[in-house]
Write a protein that holds these residues in place. Structure first.
Motif, PDB file in Angstrom:
ATOM      1  N   ILE A  23       0.827  -1.199   0.000  1.00  0.00           N
ATOM      2  CA  ILE A  23       0.000   0.000   0.000  1.00  0.00           C
ATOM      3  C   ILE A  23       0.865   1.253   0.000  1.00  0.00           C
ATOM      4  N   ARG A  24       1.909   1.272   0.810  1.00  0.00           N
ATOM      5  CA  ARG A  24       2.801   2.439   0.805  1.00  0.00           C
ATOM      6  C   ARG A  24       3.383   2.680  -0.584  1.00  0.00           C
ATOM      7  N   GLU A  25       3.817   1.601  -1.230  1.00  0.00           N
ATOM      8  CA  GLU A  25       4.407   1.747  -2.566  1.00  0.00           C
ATOM      9  C   GLU A  25       3.397   2.312  -3.553  1.00  0.00           C
ATOM     10  N   ILE A  26       2.178   1.798  -3.520  1.00  0.00           N
ATOM     11  CA  ILE A  26       1.149   2.250  -4.458  1.00  0.00           C
ATOM     12  C   ILE A  26       0.776   3.705  -4.197  1.00  0.00           C
ATOM     13  N   VAL A  27       0.543   4.045  -2.928  1.00  0.00           N
ATOM     14  CA  VAL A  27       0.136   5.410  -2.579  1.00  0.00           C
ATOM     15  C   VAL A  27       1.210   6.417  -2.961  1.00  0.00           C
ATOM     16  N   GLU A  28       2.466   6.105  -2.678  1.00  0.00           N
ATOM     17  CA  GLU A  28       3.549   7.037  -2.994  1.00  0.00           C
ATOM     18  C   GLU A  28       3.755   7.156  -4.501  1.00  0.00           C
ATOM     19  N   ARG A  29       3.664   6.031  -5.192  1.00  0.00           N
ATOM     20  CA  ARG A  29       3.840   6.066  -6.649  1.00  0.00           C
ATOM     21  C   ARG A  29       2.717   6.843  -7.328  1.00  0.00           C
ATOM     22  N   ARG A  30       1.494   6.687  -6.846  1.00  0.00           N
ATOM     23  CA  ARG A  30       0.352   7.372  -7.453  1.00  0.00           C
ATOM     24  C   ARG A  30       0.197   8.804  -6.946  1.00  0.00           C
ATOM     25  N   GLY A  31       0.892   9.155  -5.873  1.00  0.00           N
ATOM     26  CA  GLY A  31       0.790  10.508  -5.341  1.00  0.00           C
ATOM     27  C   GLY A  31      -0.570  10.831  -4.762  1.00  0.00           C
ATOM     28  N   TRP A  32      -1.221   9.830  -4.174  1.00  0.00           N
ATOM     29  CA  TRP A  32      -2.553  10.050  -3.628  1.00  0.00           C
ATOM     30  C   TRP A  32      -2.480  10.818  -2.298  1.00  0.00           C
ATOM     31  N   PRO A  33      -3.484  11.677  -2.045  1.00  0.00           N
ATOM     32  CA  PRO A  33      -3.523  12.441  -0.787  1.00  0.00           C
ATOM     33  C   PRO A  33      -4.109  11.601   0.338  1.00  0.00           C
ATOM     34  N   VAL A  34      -3.320  10.700   0.832  1.00  0.00           N
ATOM     35  CA  VAL A  34      -3.819   9.700   1.768  1.00  0.00           C
ATOM     36  C   VAL A  34      -3.026   9.729   3.065  1.00  0.00           C
ATOM     37  N   GLU A  35      -3.752   9.643   4.158  1.00  0.00           N
ATOM     38  CA  GLU A  35      -3.156   9.438   5.482  1.00  0.00           C
ATOM     39  C   GLU A  35      -3.357   7.973   5.824  1.00  0.00           C
ATOM     40  N   LEU A  36      -2.259   7.263   6.032  1.00  0.00           N
ATOM     41  CA  LEU A  36      -2.342   5.826   6.247  1.00  0.00           C
ATOM     42  C   LEU A  36      -2.189   5.469   7.722  1.00  0.00           C
ATOM     43  N   HIS A  37      -3.025   4.544   8.156  1.00  0.00           N
ATOM     44  CA  HIS A  37      -2.947   3.997   9.505  1.00  0.00           C
ATOM     45  C   HIS A  37      -2.881   2.479   9.381  1.00  0.00           C
ATOM     46  N   PHE A  38      -1.808   1.870   9.859  1.00  0.00           N
ATOM     47  CA  PHE A  38      -1.644   0.432   9.757  1.00  0.00           C
ATOM     48  C   PHE A  38      -1.898  -0.235  11.100  1.00  0.00           C
ATOM     49  N   LEU A  39      -2.814  -1.193  11.095  1.00  0.00           N
ATOM     50  CA  LEU A  39      -3.054  -2.015  12.275  1.00  0.00           C
ATOM     51  C   LEU A  39      -2.143  -3.237  12.233  1.00  0.00           C
ATOM     52  N   PRO A  40      -1.775  -3.783  13.377  1.00  0.00           N
ATOM     53  CA  PRO A  40      -0.847  -4.923  13.397  1.00  0.00           C
ATOM     54  C   PRO A  40      -1.392  -6.120  12.618  1.00  0.00           C
ATOM     55  N   SER A  41      -0.528  -6.719  11.813  1.00  0.00           N
ATOM     56  CA  SER A  41      -0.944  -7.880  11.025  1.00  0.00           C
ATOM     57  C   SER A  41      -1.354  -9.048  11.911  1.00  0.00           C
ATOM     58  N   LEU A  42      -0.787  -9.132  13.109  1.00  0.00           N
ATOM     59  CA  LEU A  42      -1.092 -10.248  13.996  1.00  0.00           C
ATOM     60  C   LEU A  42      -2.523 -10.209  14.526  1.00  0.00           C
ATOM     61  N   LEU A  43      -3.251  -9.116  14.276  1.00  0.00           N
ATOM     62  CA  LEU A  43      -4.673  -9.113  14.632  1.00  0.00           C
ATOM     63  C   LEU A  43      -5.438 -10.194  13.880  1.00  0.00           C
ATOM     64  N   HIS A  44      -4.878 -10.675  12.775  1.00  0.00           N
ATOM     65  CA  HIS A  44      -5.542 -11.760  12.048  1.00  0.00           C
ATOM     66  C   HIS A  44      -5.635 -13.030  12.894  1.00  0.00           C
ATOM     67  N   ASN A  45      -4.775 -13.141  13.875  1.00  0.00           N
ATOM     68  CA  ASN A  45      -4.883 -14.281  14.784  1.00  0.00           C
ATOM     69  C   ASN A  45      -5.956 -14.076  15.845  1.00  0.00           C
ATOM     70  N   ARG A  46      -6.446 -12.825  15.954  1.00  0.00           N
ATOM     71  CA  ARG A  46      -7.536 -12.477  16.873  1.00  0.00           C
ATOM     72  C   ARG A  46      -8.492 -11.550  16.111  1.00  0.00           C
ATOM     73  N   PRO A  47      -9.161 -12.062  15.071  1.00  0.00           N
ATOM     74  CA  PRO A  47      -9.928 -11.183  14.185  1.00  0.00           C
ATOM     75  C   PRO A  47     -11.033 -10.402  14.871  1.00  0.00           C
ATOM     76  N   GLU A  48     -11.485 -10.861  16.034  1.00  0.00           N
ATOM     77  CA  GLU A  48     -12.514 -10.103  16.746  1.00  0.00           C
ATOM     78  C   GLU A  48     -11.992  -8.754  17.227  1.00  0.00           C
ATOM     79  N   ARG A  49     -10.683  -8.569  17.212  1.00  0.00           N
ATOM     80  CA  ARG A  49     -10.102  -7.297  17.645  1.00  0.00           C
ATOM     81  C   ARG A  49      -9.906  -6.314  16.494  1.00  0.00           C
ATOM     82  N   ILE A  50     -10.066  -6.779  15.262  1.00  0.00           N
ATOM     83  CA  ILE A  50      -9.847  -5.897  14.105  1.00  0.00           C
ATOM     84  C   ILE A  50     -10.883  -4.784  14.076  1.00  0.00           C
ATOM     85  N   THR A  51     -12.145  -5.137  14.223  1.00  0.00           N
ATOM     86  CA  THR A  51     -13.222  -4.156  14.061  1.00  0.00           C
ATOM     87  C   THR A  51     -13.157  -3.037  15.097  1.00  0.00           C
ATOM     88  N   PRO A  52     -13.048  -3.327  16.406  1.00  0.00           N
ATOM     89  CA  PRO A  52     -12.976  -2.207  17.358  1.00  0.00           C
ATOM     90  C   PRO A  52     -11.747  -1.332  17.155  1.00  0.00           C
TER      91      PRO A  52
END
Length: 205
Positions: A23-52
């Motif tokens: 995502i960083r590569e795409i956003v920077e290459r396209r020059g999109w006006p985006v503020e990015l917030h990354f959640l930890p990938s390990l939340l996939h092991n506890r998917p009930e925590r992704i939504t909150p």
């Protein structure tokens, strides 16, 4: 980890850390006006925590006047992300998981129809398999549990976004842990870029 690219009316994109590098590569290459917030990938092991976690960031961004989108598929939340999207007026990536985003849902469906016992890898999973899977499941301490987790799989499929000799060797090592053949499908990141473009533009699908 945030990236701020202030130009026009900014958009906040809340993304899975497993997609962060792409995502960083795409956003920077396209020059999109985006503020990015990354959640930890390990939340996939506890998917009930992704939504909150996503909802908390989304509400804070909306309070600052930003439009918000989620760079998540459903990702094991069983509709909980969709409920937040409906309530807060957000959009998310299409599909059940990032495999759909990379390879397309019809191709994924065909893979599982051909062999239900298919374990799917992405570049991120290839790089971090020992940390995010082996260590997280405790298999480094209890290797005897491997068959309980993975004994029903019959093949390993790597959806390769950026196929390099180094990553291919690492994917082969993962397949060897399973004692299974490795199938490589080159997907690139075109599907993800197309989905992100829709999120940033804010139009209808």
């Amino acid at each position: 980890m945030d990236i701020y690219l202030p130009r026009r009316a900014p958009v906040a994109v809340i993304a899975c850390g497993a997609l962060g590098g792409h995502i960083r590569e795409i956003v920077e290459r396209r020059g999109w006006p985006v503020e990015l917030h990354f959640l930890p990938s390990l939340l996939h092991n506890r998917p009930e925590r992704i939504t909150p976690a996503a909802e908390e960031i989304a509400q804070a961004a909306q309070a600052r006047g930003l439009r918000v989108a989620l760079a998540y598929a459903d990702c094991g939340t069983y509709g909980a992300l969709d409920e937040v999207c409906a309530r807060l007026g957000l959009r998310r990536l299409a599909g059940l998981h990032c495999y759909d985003v990379f390879a397309g849902p019809s191709r994924l469906r065909a893979l599982f129809d051909a062999e239900p016992g298919t374990y799917v890898l992405t570049d991120f999973l290839v790089r971090g398999f020992r940390r995010s899977v082996v260590a997280e499941l405790g298999l480094d301490r209890h290797p005897d549990l491997w068959a309980d987790y993975f004994g029903h799989y019959r093949r390993v499929v790597w959806l390769a976004q950026d196929r390099t000799a180094e990553l291919e060797a690492a994917a082969g090592e993962v397949a060897a842990m399973f004692g299974l053949p490795l199938t490589v499908i080159d997907t690139g990141t075109g599907g993800l870029e197309q989905e992100l473009e829709g999120l940033v533009a804010g139009g209808d699908r």
